[in-house]
Design an enzyme around this catalytic site. Sequence first.
Site, PDB file in Angstrom:
ATOM      1  N   HIS A 118       0.836  -1.209   0.000  1.00 54.88           N
ATOM      2  CA  HIS A 118       0.000   0.000   0.000  1.00 54.88           C
ATOM      3  C   HIS A 118       0.869   1.256   0.000  1.00 54.88           C
ATOM      4  O   HIS A 118       0.669   2.166  -0.829  1.00 54.88           O
ATOM      5  CB  HIS A 118      -0.920  -0.023   1.234  1.00 54.88           C
ATOM      6  CG  HIS A 118      -1.863   1.135   1.311  1.00 54.88           C
ATOM      7  ND1 HIS A 118      -3.186   1.042   0.941  1.00 54.88           N
ATOM      8  CD2 HIS A 118      -1.684   2.433   1.718  1.00 54.88           C
ATOM      9  CE1 HIS A 118      -3.770   2.215   1.108  1.00 54.88           C
ATOM     10  NE2 HIS A 118      -2.881   3.079   1.589  1.00 54.88           N
ATOM     11  N   GLU A 119       1.838   1.324   0.914  1.00 58.19           N
ATOM     12  CA  GLU A 119       2.710   2.500   0.973  1.00 58.19           C
ATOM     13  C   GLU A 119       3.622   2.579  -0.238  1.00 58.19           C
ATOM     14  O   GLU A 119       3.956   3.678  -0.704  1.00 58.19           O
ATOM     15  CB  GLU A 119       3.531   2.469   2.264  1.00 58.19           C
ATOM     16  CG  GLU A 119       2.701   2.482   3.544  1.00 58.19           C
ATOM     17  CD  GLU A 119       1.809   3.700   3.646  1.00 58.19           C
ATOM     18  OE1 GLU A 119       2.148   4.748   3.058  1.00 58.19           O
ATOM     19  OE2 GLU A 119       0.763   3.609   4.314  1.00 58.19           O
TER      20      GLU A 119
END
Length: 703
Positions: A460-461
């Site tokens: 996600h990051e």
Amino acid sequence: MDDNNKTTNGKKNKKNGNNSTTGKFKFNFYWIYAILFAIFLIMQFYPSWENPKDITWGKLRQLVVEGKVEKIVIVNKESAEIYLKDTVAPAKGAKPGKIKTPDFVMNVGSLEAFEKNINDAQQNIPENARLYPSYETRKNWGGELLGYLLPLIILFALWFFLMRMMNKGSGSGQIFNIGKSRAQLFDKDTHVNVTFNDVAGLEGAKLEIMEVVDFLKNPKKYTELGGKIPKGVLLVGPPGTGKTLLAKAVAGEAKVPFFSLSGSDFVEMFVGVGASRVRDLFKQAKEKAPCIVFIDEIDAVGRARGRNPITGSNDERENTLNQLLTEMDGFASNTGVIILAATNRADILDRALLRAGRFDRQIQVELPDLTERVDIFKVHLKPVKTDESVDPEFLARQTPGFSGADIANVCNEAALIAARKNKKKVDRQDFLDAIDRIVGGLEKRNKIITQEEKRVIAFHEAGHAAVSWLLRYAHPLVKVTIVPRGKALGAAWYLPEERQIQTFDQLLDEMSATLGGRASEQVNFGVVSTGALNDLERVTKQAYNMVVYFGLNETLGNISFYDSTGQQELSFQKPYSEETARIIDAEIKKLVDRAYERAVKILQENKEKVEQLANRLLEKEVIFREDLEEIFGPRPFESEADKVAREAARELTINKENKASDKAENTAAEDDEWEETLSRIHKVANQQDTDIQPSSENEEKSS
């Protein structure tokens, strides 16, 4: 002579001591009422010091038969008082000069039975010598009066106590002063140490405020040209920008009386108290004129009238506002009284309060820019012990959008972090850690996260970092972490450009970068999680603003439904029709879908690189700008913010390497110390062998 002086001084001291003791005691008229009430209670419950004794019927019958009873008095048909003859009991009888009291008392019970028993006991006594009881009806005036007055006294005492506690902070603390003003007066006796030199930045606001102060100091300079002093100055700006600090500087610089109070000081539960306090405030101000009255958070009392349809217009707050409007610019003028007020909600203030003649000037106190943040850092760094690595300009570049209060918090947090690490001075890394602490929250490395969740967070990051790296107008990246901070399971730090205006392409790139995290989950796992809640909220609000407020939608065109007056906050109707509302919903969804599809396309084209970045993030937990340059190559769009972000990332990397080298040096030093200890032990052992001088047989055994 010295002894005489000592004696004289001792007498003077004793006299002064007596005077001080006497001065401490202050007679209060309420003590008289308390003493009278105590005497009344004593007389009520203790009417006589010689209380009569109880007697049984058997003893009474014997006294009646023997003729020792003088009379029997039945009181209220309930009790019988027995009086003995003086010859029988002189000690119990009446003494000279005193009213005779009963010797015994008896509860009658049934009056008919008592009379019958008395008559039966006197059957052998002649008719003319018999004793017949007399009857009296008495009223206990004290008890009845106390029964009526005691509840009223208790209610009055309770009301007096509550009113005294509620009005404790209004000066003298008496209930009759509840309508007095609570303003705090600063004059020549109570000087304020804050000056305009302590206010960094805000040059435009300081210039206009200093003009008012200069008018008070040199009025002739302006009145000769026909100028008049402004009646009111309103400071408007976001929280923490220094509005109250400017007011403190005015109190410190102006050589006139300065009244300070909050808008909530006018608000009270009793009707008419707010208006009374306004009248009392301006009465005191007129007596001290020329002077300045500062009202902080004036929106507490200056909210527009007629906004609350439930309570109606006859509201206590509105009565207070009406009185304030009258005092500021009514039929009677307030010459020499300047009103200085501060608020962060000027849009909800009443229009009559904002007109010329009441608040002639409205000074906007905005968030500081880069130059002003440098000056603010210089002010707040004065009491902090820092080393040579701390650069105010570098710190100002790392804190875009920070207010003056936020910068003060950063300096204080950095000092606390350095003290926690037992440092003698605060260095640059402490300030960077403080910024991370304020922006992202406290690190939670002990938070329980499964490996699968950690992998999803890493991708996600990584999606956020990749999309922002490859888009032209996205904010430059500084670092990415999957260490939980505050409520976030992971975070990416950006250095946004300080733009005054934004275009459609810039806003769309920011939305795509915000949706990069959810797009990365879709591309790499085929499913999405709930971790993108904050991202979706920000993107939806951004798309709504673009369509409804900024006029950046082709279907609606150049239309904006923004209300700068704030009149629509409590309105139950929207400023557009149902058909327009459906178009707005459809256009917002189209805009969000467009930004999401762009993020998915970018991540699909760079899927392998995103996977490398996520794996490195799982390995290191924190990655910097250099890691993205190594995987994706140099950023194709260079800007001033990219240069600042690269410098910040380089500093973070250097600090990280220094920490690692310090740890390695500490480990090497520990190893050297251990080897030195071992060699010392061997040396001592060899010395002991030499001192013993063993024989050849012992040498062979030892060998």
